[in-house]
Scaffold this motif. Structure first.
Motif, mmCIF file in Angstrom:
data_model
loop_
_atom_site.group_PDB
_atom_site.id
_atom_site.type_symbol
_atom_site.label_atom_id
_atom_site.label_comp_id
_atom_site.label_asym_id
_atom_site.label_seq_id
_atom_site.Cartn_x
_atom_site.Cartn_y
_atom_site.Cartn_z
ATOM 1 N N THR A 213 -6.972 5.599 -1.017
ATOM 2 C CA THR A 213 -5.641 5.041 -1.263
ATOM 3 C C THR A 213 -4.913 4.866 0.065
ATOM 4 O O THR A 213 -5.407 5.253 1.119
ATOM 5 N N GLU B 165 -0.743 4.161 2.051
ATOM 6 C CA GLU B 165 0.710 3.995 2.016
ATOM 7 C C GLU B 165 1.131 3.025 3.109
ATOM 8 O O GLU B 165 0.588 3.099 4.225
ATOM 9 N N ASP C 184 -0.175 1.369 -2.825
ATOM 10 C CA ASP C 184 -1.187 1.474 -3.868
ATOM 11 C C ASP C 184 -0.658 1.817 -5.258
ATOM 12 O O ASP C 184 -1.417 1.748 -6.225
ATOM 13 N N SER C 185 0.598 2.183 -5.371
ATOM 14 C CA SER C 185 1.180 2.309 -6.706
ATOM 15 C C SER C 185 1.708 0.938 -7.118
ATOM 16 O O SER C 185 1.789 0.011 -6.309
ATOM 17 N N GLY D 266 4.656 0.460 -5.153
ATOM 18 C CA GLY D 266 4.299 0.346 -3.747
ATOM 19 C C GLY D 266 3.844 -1.047 -3.348
ATOM 20 O O GLY D 266 4.113 -1.494 -2.224
ATOM 21 N N ASP E 81 8.251 4.666 -1.982
ATOM 22 C CA ASP E 81 6.823 4.399 -2.179
ATOM 23 C C ASP E 81 6.042 5.702 -2.272
ATOM 24 O O ASP E 81 5.178 5.863 -3.147
ATOM 25 N N GLN F 200 6.486 7.688 -5.655
ATOM 26 C CA GLN F 200 5.747 7.085 -6.752
ATOM 27 C C GLN F 200 4.241 7.195 -6.544
ATOM 28 O O GLN F 200 3.480 7.440 -7.484
ATOM 29 N N HIS F 201 3.811 7.034 -5.315
ATOM 30 C CA HIS F 201 2.387 7.111 -4.975
ATOM 31 C C HIS F 201 1.808 8.483 -5.316
ATOM 32 O O HIS F 201 0.740 8.587 -5.938
ATOM 33 N N GLU G 10 1.936 8.931 -9.219
ATOM 34 C CA GLU G 10 1.101 7.999 -9.995
ATOM 35 C C GLU G 10 -0.383 8.082 -9.650
ATOM 36 O O GLU G 10 -1.238 7.936 -10.534
ATOM 37 N N LEU G 11 -0.696 8.348 -8.380
ATOM 38 C CA LEU G 11 -2.092 8.260 -7.948
ATOM 39 C C LEU G 11 -2.655 9.549 -7.342
ATOM 40 O O LEU G 11 -3.731 9.996 -7.742
#
Length: 205
Positions: free
Chosen positions: A32, A34, A37-38, A41, A67, A70-71, A74-75
């Motif tokens: 992933t 930054e 990737d979300s 994002g 970002d 959430q990243h 979520e991931l």
């Protein structure tokens, strides 16, 4: 295990991340990055890296932090909960190097905001690919690597500040950092990184 890859643009962090993952085929690895990737994002990446975007340093900071929040939710955390190793291209140290060392925002404030945005999740291991700025910029030109939009427009002094910021972080948080000479051939970088990763995982090669 949560592993992050940091360095100035053109240092080869993305290439190493992908090559190291390939080296460990058969291991469950989540790749992933930054920002981007979300679902959120992907939209924020288009904004913060667009060369046409004009952002105050604090506005830029909070977009990256949004970002990240959430990243992680979520991931990253779900992947870790599934028992996967997470390889992340940029994370909290990029905020400290770019918005802190280069932009001049207060480091301790950034550390606190990073903890909030990341839900307190810190990397277990951080690979820092260190490369002189001139060499990194020449590599970008020769390989026509994906550029970081707005950040490419800054002069060498900005990128020098980012590089020094990363090196300072590697000293401050030495227990989780592994600094690699990014001028080495890729096979040597992969070998060095794989040795460090195996040691952290408790694998005797």
């Amino acid at each position: 295990m949560f592993v992050t890859f940091e360095g100035i643009d053109g240092s080869g962090k993305t290439t190493l991340l992908q090559a190291l993952a390939k080296q460990r085929q058969g291991t469950k690895i989540c790749l992933t990055r930054e920002p981007g990737d979300s679902m959120l994002g992907k939209r924020l990446r288009a904004i913060v890296l667009d060369a046409k975007t004009q952002l105050d340093a604090r506005a830029e900071l909070f977009l990256f932090l949004a970002d990240r929040a959430q990243h992680v939710a979520e991931l990253v955390r779900p992947a870790l909960a599934r028992g996967e190793i997470v390889f992340c291209d940029r994370y909290t140290d990029s905020t400290l190097a770019y918005q802190g060392a280069a932009r001049g925002l207060d480091q301790e404030t950034l550390l606190a905001l990073n903890r909030l945005a990341s839900h307190g999740l810190e990397p277990d291991l951080t690979f820092l690919l260190d490369l002189p700025v001139a060499m990194a910029q020449e590599r970008m030109r020769q390989r026509k690597l994906e550029q970081e939009g707005r950040f490419d427009g800054y002069d060498a002094s900005f990128h020098e500040a980012v590089r020094q910021g990363f090196l300072d972080l590697a000293k401050r948080f030495a227990s989780r950092f592994s600094v690699l000479d990014a001028s080495l051939p890729l096979k040597d970088l992969v070998s060095a990184a794989d040795t460090v990763l195996s040691a952290r995982l408790g694998i005797d090669d």
